[in-house]
Scaffold this motif. Sequence first.
Motif, short mmCIF file in Angstrom:
data_model
loop_
_atom_site.label_atom_id
_atom_site.label_comp_id
_atom_site.label_asym_id
_atom_site.label_seq_id
_atom_site.Cartn_x
_atom_site.Cartn_y
_atom_site.Cartn_z
N ALA A 174 0.90 5.58 6.03
CA ALA A 174 -0.42 5.99 5.53
C ALA A 174 -0.60 7.50 5.53
CB ALA A 174 -1.53 5.31 6.33
N ALA B 286 -2.06 9.57 -3.98
CA ALA B 286 -3.12 8.89 -3.23
C ALA B 286 -3.29 9.58 -1.87
CB ALA B 286 -2.81 7.42 -3.03
N MET C 119 -8.96 4.03 -7.49
CA MET C 119 -7.95 3.16 -6.90
C MET C 119 -8.13 1.77 -7.50
SD MET C 119 -7.56 1.91 -2.96
CE MET C 119 -7.08 0.19 -2.73
N TYR D 179 -11.42 8.70 6.69
CA TYR D 179 -11.34 7.25 6.82
C TYR D 179 -11.58 6.76 8.24
CZ TYR D 179 -9.72 7.87 2.18
OH TYR D 179 -9.66 8.25 0.86
N CYS E 146 0.80 -1.24 0.00
CA CYS E 146 0.00 0.00 0.00
C CYS E 146 0.83 1.28 0.00
CB CYS E 146 -0.92 0.03 1.23
SG CYS E 146 -1.87 -1.48 1.51
N GLY F 108 -0.29 9.45 3.02
CA GLY F 108 -0.68 9.93 1.70
C GLY F 108 0.53 10.38 0.91
N CYS G 193 1.59 3.88 -2.90
CA CYS G 193 0.58 4.88 -3.24
C CYS G 193 0.22 5.74 -2.03
CB CYS G 193 -0.68 4.22 -3.79
SG CYS G 193 -0.43 3.42 -5.40
N HIS G 194 -0.15 5.09 -0.92
CA HIS G 194 -0.67 5.81 0.25
C HIS G 194 0.42 6.35 1.17
CE1 HIS G 194 -4.92 5.26 -0.44
NE2 HIS G 194 -4.67 4.02 -0.81
N PRO H 259 -4.08 10.33 2.25
CA PRO H 259 -3.67 9.75 3.52
C PRO H 259 -4.83 8.93 4.10
CG PRO H 259 -4.27 12.04 3.85
CD PRO H 259 -4.34 11.77 2.37
N LEU H 260 -4.51 7.80 4.69
CA LEU H 260 -5.53 7.01 5.38
C LEU H 260 -5.63 7.44 6.83
CD1 LEU H 260 -4.81 3.53 3.78
CD2 LEU H 260 -6.52 5.25 3.12
#
Length: 142
Positions: free
Chosen positions: A71, A78, A114, A86, A63, A73, A66-67, A80-81
Amino acid sequence: MTGRVSLLLGAVALVAGAVAVRLLAGGDDAGETVAAGTPMVQVVVPELSGDEARGRDLFGASCASCHGENAAGRAAIAPPLVHLVYEPGHHADGAFVLAAARGVRQHHWTFGDMPAVPGVSPQDVAAITAYVRALQRANGIY
């Protein structure tokens, strides 16, 4: 008077929405564009154990390209988670399973769709989700 207040509140909401979209798309609040791939948020990383630690490793392999690392981002790539969008109340854990298995149509950001993530099992995604949720909690997102 009520019409003026409504108009003012509408204008404030419109500006706030535009700023939020710009930030998610990779711009800063001064209107400057951030270099593609730059982390979009700062992330505090807690101590991890069990599935969270396993999820960190799986996230890094499947992941992070991309993220982003932790996370956070990657601007113009992509989102941020570790972000309120989220939070568990808005994107339940099952949303991560579906995203990995099927991909996701663009809806909260302007990065495009995605794609599905090949090679991750539902058990892998559960560990990745545990990691992301640990990051979110450590950063005040419940």
